[in-house]
Each structure stands twice: as C-alpha cells, then as structure tokens.
Design an enzyme around this catalytic site. Structure first.
Site, PDB file in Angstrom:
ATOM      1  N   CYS A   2      76.387 -26.796  25.618  1.00 26.35           N
ATOM      2  CA  CYS A   2      75.411 -26.360  26.381  1.00 26.35           C
ATOM      3  C   CYS A   2      75.981 -26.983  27.807  1.00 26.35           C
ATOM      4  CB  CYS A   2      74.225 -26.837  26.008  1.00 26.35           C
ATOM      5  SG  CYS A   2      73.540 -26.398  24.403  1.00 26.35           S
ATOM      6  N   ARG A  27      80.725 -23.535  28.460  1.00 24.42           N
ATOM      7  CA  ARG A  27      80.131 -24.777  27.619  1.00 24.42           C
ATOM      8  C   ARG A  27      79.298 -24.058  26.384  1.00 24.42           C
ATOM      9  NH1 ARG A  27      80.710 -29.613  29.840  1.00 24.42           N
ATOM     10  NH2 ARG A  27      79.173 -30.498  28.562  1.00 24.42           N
ATOM     11  N   TRP A  74      74.364 -23.211  23.419  1.00 24.64           N
ATOM     12  CA  TRP A  74      75.246 -23.258  22.251  1.00 24.64           C
ATOM     13  C   TRP A  74      74.489 -23.536  21.072  1.00 24.64           C
ATOM     14  CZ3 TRP A  74      77.420 -25.540  18.085  1.00 24.64           C
ATOM     15  CH2 TRP A  74      78.496 -25.285  17.541  1.00 24.64           C
ATOM     16  N   ASN A 100      71.056 -30.988  26.703  1.00 29.60           N
ATOM     17  CA  ASN A 100      72.370 -30.817  26.282  1.00 29.60           C
ATOM     18  C   ASN A 100      72.729 -32.261  25.442  1.00 29.60           C
ATOM     19  OD1 ASN A 100      75.107 -30.327  25.467  1.00 29.60           O
ATOM     20  ND2 ASN A 100      75.899 -31.279  27.318  1.00 29.60           N
ATOM     21  N   GLY A 101      72.847 -31.816  24.116  1.00 24.29           N
ATOM     22  CA  GLY A 101      73.104 -32.785  23.024  1.00 24.29           C
ATOM     23  C   GLY A 101      72.112 -32.717  21.927  1.00 24.29           C
ATOM     24  N   GLU A 483      99.506 -24.970  16.971  1.00 25.33           N
ATOM     25  CA  GLU A 483      99.100 -24.571  17.938  1.00 25.33           C
ATOM     26  C   GLU A 483      98.965 -22.711  18.271  1.00 25.33           C
ATOM     27  OE1 GLU A 483      96.766 -25.522  20.022  1.00 25.33           O
ATOM     28  OE2 GLU A 483      97.315 -24.463  22.106  1.00 25.33           O
ATOM     29  N   LYS A 487      95.554 -20.602  18.640  1.00 24.41           N
ATOM     30  CA  LYS A 487      95.333 -19.781  19.750  1.00 24.41           C
ATOM     31  C   LYS A 487      94.956 -18.316  19.221  1.00 24.41           C
ATOM     32  CE  LYS A 487      94.805 -21.982  22.322  1.00 24.41           C
ATOM     33  NZ  LYS A 487      94.748 -23.293  22.406  1.00 24.41           N
ATOM     34  N   GLU A 490      91.517 -18.450  17.505  1.00 22.02           N
ATOM     35  CA  GLU A 490      90.426 -18.514  18.330  1.00 22.02           C
ATOM     36  C   GLU A 490      89.945 -17.330  19.184  1.00 22.02           C
ATOM     37  OE1 GLU A 490      89.944 -22.670  20.626  1.00 22.02           O
ATOM     38  OE2 GLU A 490      91.776 -21.853  20.702  1.00 22.02           O
ATOM     39  N   HIS A 506     106.306 -24.455  -1.199  1.00 22.01           N
ATOM     40  CA  HIS A 506     105.416 -25.077  -1.994  1.00 22.01           C
ATOM     41  C   HIS A 506     104.105 -24.626  -1.985  1.00 22.01           C
ATOM     42  CE1 HIS A 506     108.099 -28.380  -2.399  1.00 22.01           C
ATOM     43  NE2 HIS A 506     108.495 -28.139  -0.861  1.00 22.01           N
ATOM     44  N   LYS A 605      83.565 -24.824  24.917  1.00 22.77           N
ATOM     45  CA  LYS A 605      84.711 -25.270  25.429  1.00 22.77           C
ATOM     46  C   LYS A 605      84.820 -27.006  25.067  1.00 22.77           C
ATOM     47  CE  LYS A 605      88.360 -25.827  28.227  1.00 22.77           C
ATOM     48  NZ  LYS A 605      89.654 -25.186  27.897  1.00 22.77           N
TER      49      LYS A 605
HETATM   50  O1  M6R Z   1      88.165 -31.384  25.394  1.00 23.35           O
HETATM   51  P1  M6R Z   1      89.223 -31.844  24.024  1.00 23.35           P
HETATM   52  O2  M6R Z   1      90.525 -31.688  24.415  1.00 23.35           O
HETATM   53  O3  M6R Z   1      88.652 -33.071  23.429  1.00 23.35           O
HETATM   54  O4  M6R Z   1      88.839 -30.619  23.207  1.00 23.35           O
HETATM   55  C1  M6R Z   1      89.213 -30.677  21.846  1.00 23.35           C
HETATM   56  C2  M6R Z   1      89.072 -29.361  21.068  1.00 23.35           C
HETATM   57  O5  M6R Z   1      87.613 -28.726  20.910  1.00 23.35           O
HETATM   58  C3  M6R Z   1      89.932 -28.292  21.937  1.00 23.35           C
HETATM   59  O6  M6R Z   1      91.117 -28.585  22.014  1.00 23.35           O
HETATM   60  C4  M6R Z   1      89.648 -26.824  21.130  1.00 23.35           C
HETATM   61  O7  M6R Z   1      90.388 -26.906  20.032  1.00 23.35           O
HETATM   62  C5  M6R Z   1      89.926 -25.776  21.905  1.00 23.35           C
HETATM   63  N1  M6R Z   1      89.255 -24.828  21.775  1.00 23.35           N
HETATM   64  C6  M6R Z   1      91.555 -25.232  21.690  1.00 23.35           C
HETATM   65  O8  M6R Z   1      91.771 -23.906  22.494  1.00 23.35           O
END
Ligand code: M6R
Length: 610
Positions: A2, A27, A74, A100-101, A483, A487, A490, A506, A605
């Site tokens: 949020c 966020r 969120w 937020n929280g 990674e 990507k 996501e 395996h 984020k």
């Molecule tokens: O702010 P942070 O680097 O701690 O965040 C970690 C993950 O939440 C962040 O890398 C997430 O996996 C991203 N969506 C990756 O693209």
C-alpha cells in the site's frame, strides 16, 4: 504494501494527493481513496481500480481543500471492494485514517469495540484503528496522548496518517514497522510511504524512527517518540530529482529502467574504485582485523535480490576463504542456522523495507552478527538498522519488476566481495587489479547490449504464444536463469521454471517436447561444454532452443533455433550482460500479450508484510 500520502499546505490538496498516489501506485493498485478536509466536513472518496479511476470520480465534484490524506491499496484483510478501500472513518465521520501494514490483533480489538456498540462497515484490520482513535480522543481530547495510547493497543506493523475535521491545517502520522517519510516545503508539509510521492514539491525529508509520532502542518513538522517526548530530527536533502520518477519518453518504467543499467553501474562504481582496487574502506567501516574475525557470510534476501545474492555467493567463494550461505529471508528467519559474532550477514533489498528481510536482519543482529545492507533506499528501515550500508545509487525504481536494481545489487556485492578478498589476503592484488580493470568496462558492454533490443523484440514475437518456458544455466549463469524465469512469470504471466542445467536429467527433462522452449544461458566460461551437453539433450527431445551466448561463438548456433549474443567478458562478470536480453525478452513478450507491465497483477513493489 500500500502507498499512503498526506498533505497540508496552500495548494489544491486533491491535485497533490492524486499526483502522489500515482507516484506510489507501484506499491499497490487494487483500489484507491482520499479524505479531504473542507469547511463542510471531511469528504471521503474511494474507488476500486487504479488512481486514474479515483481521479475521474474527483473531477465530477472538484472539492476545494488544502489538507488531505490518500491511499493506494494492496488488499490483505478484506476483499477488493469500495468499502474496504481506505480511508476509513469513525462513526462520527470526524476522523479518517489511511494505513499501510497489518494490525495482527485486530480481531480481539474488533470484538471489544463491538461490545462497546461500535458498528463496523468494512472487513479490514484498519477500521479498528480509526475507532480506537476516536474513542480515545473522546476521552482525552488530546491527539498526541491518543496516538501514544494507540501504540500500546496495536500489535503488528503500521504507518498511519490521521486527519480530523476539528484539527485544521495539520495531520498526524504514526510509524511502526512500515515506512513513512516526511517532506517539508515552504508553508507546506507532506508525508508518504516513499519520497517520489512528494518529489515535485520538495527534496527536504525527515525519516521517522520506530514508534515516532509526527504532526505535519502549515508551520512545519513536529515529531515525538512513542512516549510522547519531543524529538529533534535531522533534515536530509535527497539527491533524486523528479525526472527520475518519470518515464522520460519511454512507454514503460520497466523499459526505461532496463535502459538505465549502464548508468546505474557507473554511478554504483563511481568513487568506490581507485588505483586498481576497491575504495570502500570508510563506507563499510571494515579493516583487516575486523574481517579476520569473520569465518562465514550469510546472504539473505527475497525475489530478485535473492538471485543477486546467489551470483555474489559464487564470487565470494572464489575470492575469499569464507564459508558462504545464501537463503531467502522468509526461510532464514525461521531456521536454526548458526549465526554468531564470527558471521558477516548481508541483507540485500532494493526497498530496504521487505518485511522478511528486516526480520531476518533483526535475528542475525540479535545473534551477534555484523550486518551489512545492500539497498537502493537511503534512510530505509534496513539501512538504518544495520552496522554497515552500501547504497546502489540506481535512482528510484518504479516498475514492479526489478531490473536496474538487480544490476546495481550485483555491482555493490562484487565490490564487497573484492574488498573482503583483499582484507583477508585471499585475493592477490594483481588479480584484484585485473578484475577491476574488466569491471569498469562492464557499463560500456551493457550499453552495447542495450542497443540490440530490436533483436530480442523479434525473438519475442516468435515465442510469445508459448505457455511454458524452461530456463537453464550453470555456475554463475544459474541465478541468471532463475532471474530470467522470474521476470517472464511476473510480467507476462507465462509459466517459467529455471533449473541448474545439470539438474535437467533429474526430472525436468520429462517436460521437454516441441512446445516447450528451453532458454540456455551459456556464455564462454569454464562450464560451457557441460551446458552444451544439456542443450544437445534438449535438442534430441525436439525442444525449441534459445541460447544466450558469447558473441563469436560458432558452435551454439549450430544447435539452437535462436541465439542472443552478449559481448565477451570474464566468467565472473557475465551475469551483468546475460541478464539484459532476458529482461528485454520478458518485457517484449509481456508487451505482445498486452500485460500491465509496470504493475503486474497481484504484485506490489515493496512487500512490507510477511
Ligand atoms: O525490495 P526488495 O529487494 O527487498 O524486494 C524483494 C522482492 O520482493 C523483489 O525483488 C521482487 O521479487 C520483484 N518483484 C522482482 O522483480
């Protein structure tokens, strides 16, 4: 998660709040709302959907107000509905809050309030907070006392912003466990979850500590600690400017951020290398004596940051004699891994606010470890809690999918690894010099690669219709396969898995068939021939193959359907290059599929809740 924002000043508050919410939308983006104080009472507007939907709603009523609070949500407690959207108000309609929280004990508080006759409108944990505030204020008549008392009642994490109809030209903030920064302008004040929200108006900021309460008003900012005692705050000037939070001609933040990677590497390395060696002694505050006391390194992070830690693991193993352990923060915090004063614990987090990473850091610190943060956000909770910090200097990253900060994290971690190698005498100075002379060329090599976006765009057209992908890599290329798969998942919502290439036999090999593209990350390195064998195994099972390989490689093109070339570099530095085409591939596939690239579904984020 949020995003929250508050404003008191002379501008039209709804313009400032909407602008701020748009800048915080990364966020959370399932619903949005604001509360404005007017001469006729509080106006509360909320809408399911994006901030733009809320903005349309506002246009119809054009409220006149110079004081307000806003929220982009969120969802955690309660579905995505207008009623559950913030702000929430008390029964009299005089108080409104954004949060937020998570309030962990909200059920028991709700039952208690219901017994007292309070009626609840929403399913959120937040609503209990506004009722608690209103009840306490009706007894004390003192907002500071109310907010001090409130903290004793709530368990969990919260950044709260409170507005009250009878308290003109000021709003109140409380911070415990969730981020909240304050901004001071000329005759106006701001608060927000993150600096970009008010960057168009001021660069003067103050950070709140755990339990701090703040009043932001026309006259400035006042802060008290959790006991209500006044505290003096340092005012910082942030070196981010507003253009960094805009798309600058790119269609998406993610694309802009991919293209910024050369610059990010340059600024992350700038001033940290001199005379062929790292120059981070003062910044880290380490010397040979200190480094000799460590016998192990724990690297802890989540998501993309975790993958940068996996890359770092491989160079730390090579350049130092330390025992290296890498874990995701959500596991590390609950495991019984031996951690003590002989441990250097490194926490990698773009935001510096990820709940699991923060909890893991607190645990390691309590065990006596020396804690280092690798983060992009100066003043973040993580940066303020650790013993040493290394900043990425990547500028704000707005796209939810991390790209430039991954590159920045690897650069920062490499500097740490080189520094440790020298301090412990395990990396000879001529080798350090050789590595550094290549490292400083990496930004240029990344920029060369960025010019080849069109080639990857063509490739994306060929594979965008596939439903599944398998990414493989060995050694330092394995985290890059991970990674690349993350990507793609996501932002395109295509199912993608990544395996250490040697693991294919395996199990995952059973998946191979003509409709499953296999992307192999295979630079010219010590494991090249091993990965080539895995490519051949996949080819024999008719899987379409894509390879990210070193330019000039004449063997790989004979075995695969599509090739993406990267410039030559030393084995250790290949991740800086091989990740770029994978970022482009995910981006262009997502674009072809019409996805919301900067704000993918279900994601936010900063993951500020467990
Ligand atoms: O702010 P942070 O680097 O701690 O965040 C970690 C993950 O939440 C962040 O890398 C997430 O996996 C991203 N969506 C990756 O693209």
């Amino acid at each position: 998660m949020c995003g929250i924002v508050g404003y008191v000043g002379r501008r039209n508050a709804s313009d400032v709040l909407i602008d701020g919410l748009k800048r915080l939308e990364y966020r959370g983006y399932d619903s949005a709302g604001l509360a404005l104080r007017t001469g006729d009472g509080l106006i509360i507007l909320k809408e399911v959907g994006k901030v733009a939907d809320l903005e349309r709603m506002l246009e119809e009523i054009s409220p006149c107000s110079t004081q307000g609070i806003g929220h982009t949500r969120w969802a955690t407690h309660g579905g995505v509905t207008q009623v559950n959207a913030h702000p929430h108000r008390d029964g009299s309609g005089k108080f409104a809050i954004v949060h937020n929280g998570i309030v962990e004990n909200y059920m028991e508080l709700k039952e208690e309030l219901e017994r007292e006759g309070v009626e609840f409108l929403s399913e959120t944990d937040t609503e209990v907070v506004v009722h608690l505030i209103a009840t306490s204020f009706s007894q004390t008549g003192d907002i500071l006392e109310t907010l001090v008392n409130l903290q004793g009642r709530l368990r969990g994490s919260f950044a709260l912003v409170v507005i009250q109809q009878d308290l003109p030209d000021r709003i109140y903030c409380v911070r415990k466990g969730s981020p909240l920064v304050l901004g001071s302008g000329d005759g106006e004040s701001f608060c927000a979850s993150d600096v970009p929200a008010f960057l168009p108006y001021t660069r003067k900021i103050q950070y709140l500590e755990e339990g701090d309460i703040a009043e932001i008003s026309l006259g400035g900012i006042r802060v008290w600690d959790e006991n209500g005692c006044p505290v003096e705050k340092t005012v910082f000037t942030v070196d981010w400017d507003v253009s960094m939070t805009e798309k600058s001609g790119f269609s998406h933040f993610m694309l802009k951020e991919i293209h910024e990677q050369g610059m990010v590497l340059r600024s992350t390395l700038k001033g940290r290398i001199a005379d062929g060696r790292t120059a981070v002694d003062q910044e880290l505050g380490w010397d040979a004596e200190m480094a000799s006391k460590w016998d192990k390194v724990h690297l802890v992070a989540c998501g993309t940051s975790y993958y940068s830690a996996l890359v770092a693991e491989r160079v730390l193993e090579k350049w130092t004699d330390l025992e290296i352990k890498v874990d995701v923060a959500s596991e590390y915090r609950y495991r019984h891994i031996k951690c003590d004063p002989s441990t250097l614990a490194v926490f990698v987090s773009q935001s510096g606010e990820t709940a699991d990473t923060l909890a893991a850091q607190r645990k390691a610190r309590a065990d006596g470890a020396h804690c280092l943060a690798i983060t992009n956000v100066r003043g973040s909770t993580l940066a303020r809690e650790v013993h040493s910090v290394m900043l990425l200097k990547a500028g704000p990253e707005i796209g939810v999918a991390a790209t430039k900060t991954f590159t920045g994290q690897m650069a920062a971690l490499f500097l740490v690894a080189l520094q440790l190698g020298r301090l412990r005498g395990t990396l000879p100075s001529d080798e350090e010099e050789r590595l550094i002379s290549e490292l400083i060329h990496i930004p240029y090599k990344v920029e060369l690669l960025l010019e080849r976006e069109n080639e990857v765009m063509e490739l994306a057209k060929r594979y965008a219709s596939k439903s599944n992908f398998l990414f493989i890599g060995r050694g330092i290329s394995f985290p890059i396969a991970l990674e690349g798969a993350l990507k793609l998942k996501e932002i395109s919502y295509i199912h993608a898995e990544a395996y250490a290439a040697g693991e294919m036999k395996h199990g995952p090999i059973a998946l191979l068939e003509p409709d499953l593209p296999v992307l192999a990350v295979i630079p010219r390195d010590g494991l090249y021939e091993k990965t080539l064998s895995n490519i051949q195994e996949a080819k024999a099972r008719n899987a379409p193959l894509i390879a990210v390989c070193t330019e000039g490689d004449t063997i790989i093109p004979q075995h695969v359907e599509s090739v993406i070339e990267i410039p030559w570099t030393d084995e250790e530095f290949t991740p800086f290059l091989s990740v770029v085409p994978l970022q482009f591939l995910a981006f262009h596939i997502a674009l072809l599929k019409g996805r919301e690239i900067d704000q993918p579904r279900n994601l936010a984020k900063s993951v500020t809740v467990e």
